[in-house]
Design an enzyme around this catalytic site. Structure first.
Site: not given
Length: 237
Positions: A166, A162
């Site tokens: 990002k 994750y």
């Protein structure tokens, strides 16, 4: 008034962003993979909201959605790339390449697919805006500062896939801003918000988390571009 596309708009931050923008009188395209859920969300959001079938993991779906929007509305003024997945939640040493690919496919490649498909419609507007919903977990500065890392990384989220996605989305933001000087292209960190994505463990409400997304979505032609912002101001890259 603006025509705004919000991807992943059936729940959480996406839905609240769509609701706020529609309530302000803008035309909001409620992006959803599932037609039924999209229609239900648009009805719940109210006047000004229109469902749009859009699976950000599919090039064909993104192109088809852009064609439908072109035929129905002629242009898009704002694209909010909100659709995202949380990733595997595995310990760092157990994360696989397949885990990374699955997370990047929505969180990074999905944003690129949408921008590639909708760029011609954005360019028809007078002051086009792109908001990429990122995370403080994508900040390299925070990741390499022990104090900042402790503040940004929840205990339940090891975050390799994750956070890496990002961070990549932040670079996509910076380079799109350079490539499209006529657009306002920014990344935002909504903060740790209670949504389905994190099992509603976040400290903020969706109303609080959506504030910076809405603010940047409504930025004018003299607004910032190529930046990374939270509600309190710029976030270090």
């Amino acid at each position: 008034m603006r025509t705004v596309l919000v991807t992943g708009a059936t729940r959480g931050l996406g839905r609240e962003t769509a609701r706020r923008l529609a309530a302000a009188g803008h035309t909001v395209l409620v992006g959803a993979r599932d037609a039924g859920r999209g229609a239900e969300a648009a009805r719940g959001i109210g006047p000004g909201a229109h469902p749009l079938v859009l699976d950000v993991t599919s090039d064909d779906s993104a192109r088809a959605a852009a064609e439908r929007v072109r035929d129905a509305f002629g242009r898009v003024d704002v694209v909010v790339n909100n659709a995202g997945v949380v990733g595997s939640r595995r310990p760092v040493g157990e994360v696989t390449a397949a885990d990374l690919h699955a997370c990047f496919d929505t969180n990074v490649f999905g944003a690129v697919r949408v921008l590639r498909a909708f760029a011609p419609l954005l360019e028809r507007g007078d002051a086009p805006v792109v908001v990429n919903v990122s995370s403080g977990l994508g900040s390299l500065a925070a990741a390499t500062d022990p104090g900042a890392r402790a503040a940004h990384v929840p205990a339940w989220l090891p975050a390799l896939d994750y956070a890496s996605a990002k961070a990549a989305l932040n670079m996509v933001t910076a380079l799109y801003a350079h490539a499209h000087p006529g657009m306002r292209v920014n990344a935002v960190d909504p903060g740790h918000t209670a949504t389905d994505l994190n099992g509603h463990t976040g400290a903020q409400t969706v109303e609080e988390g959506a504030e910076v997304i809405v603010r940047l979505a409504l930025t004018g032609p003299d607004g910032p571009t190529g930046g990374f912002f939270a509600a309190a101001g710029p976030v270090p890259w």
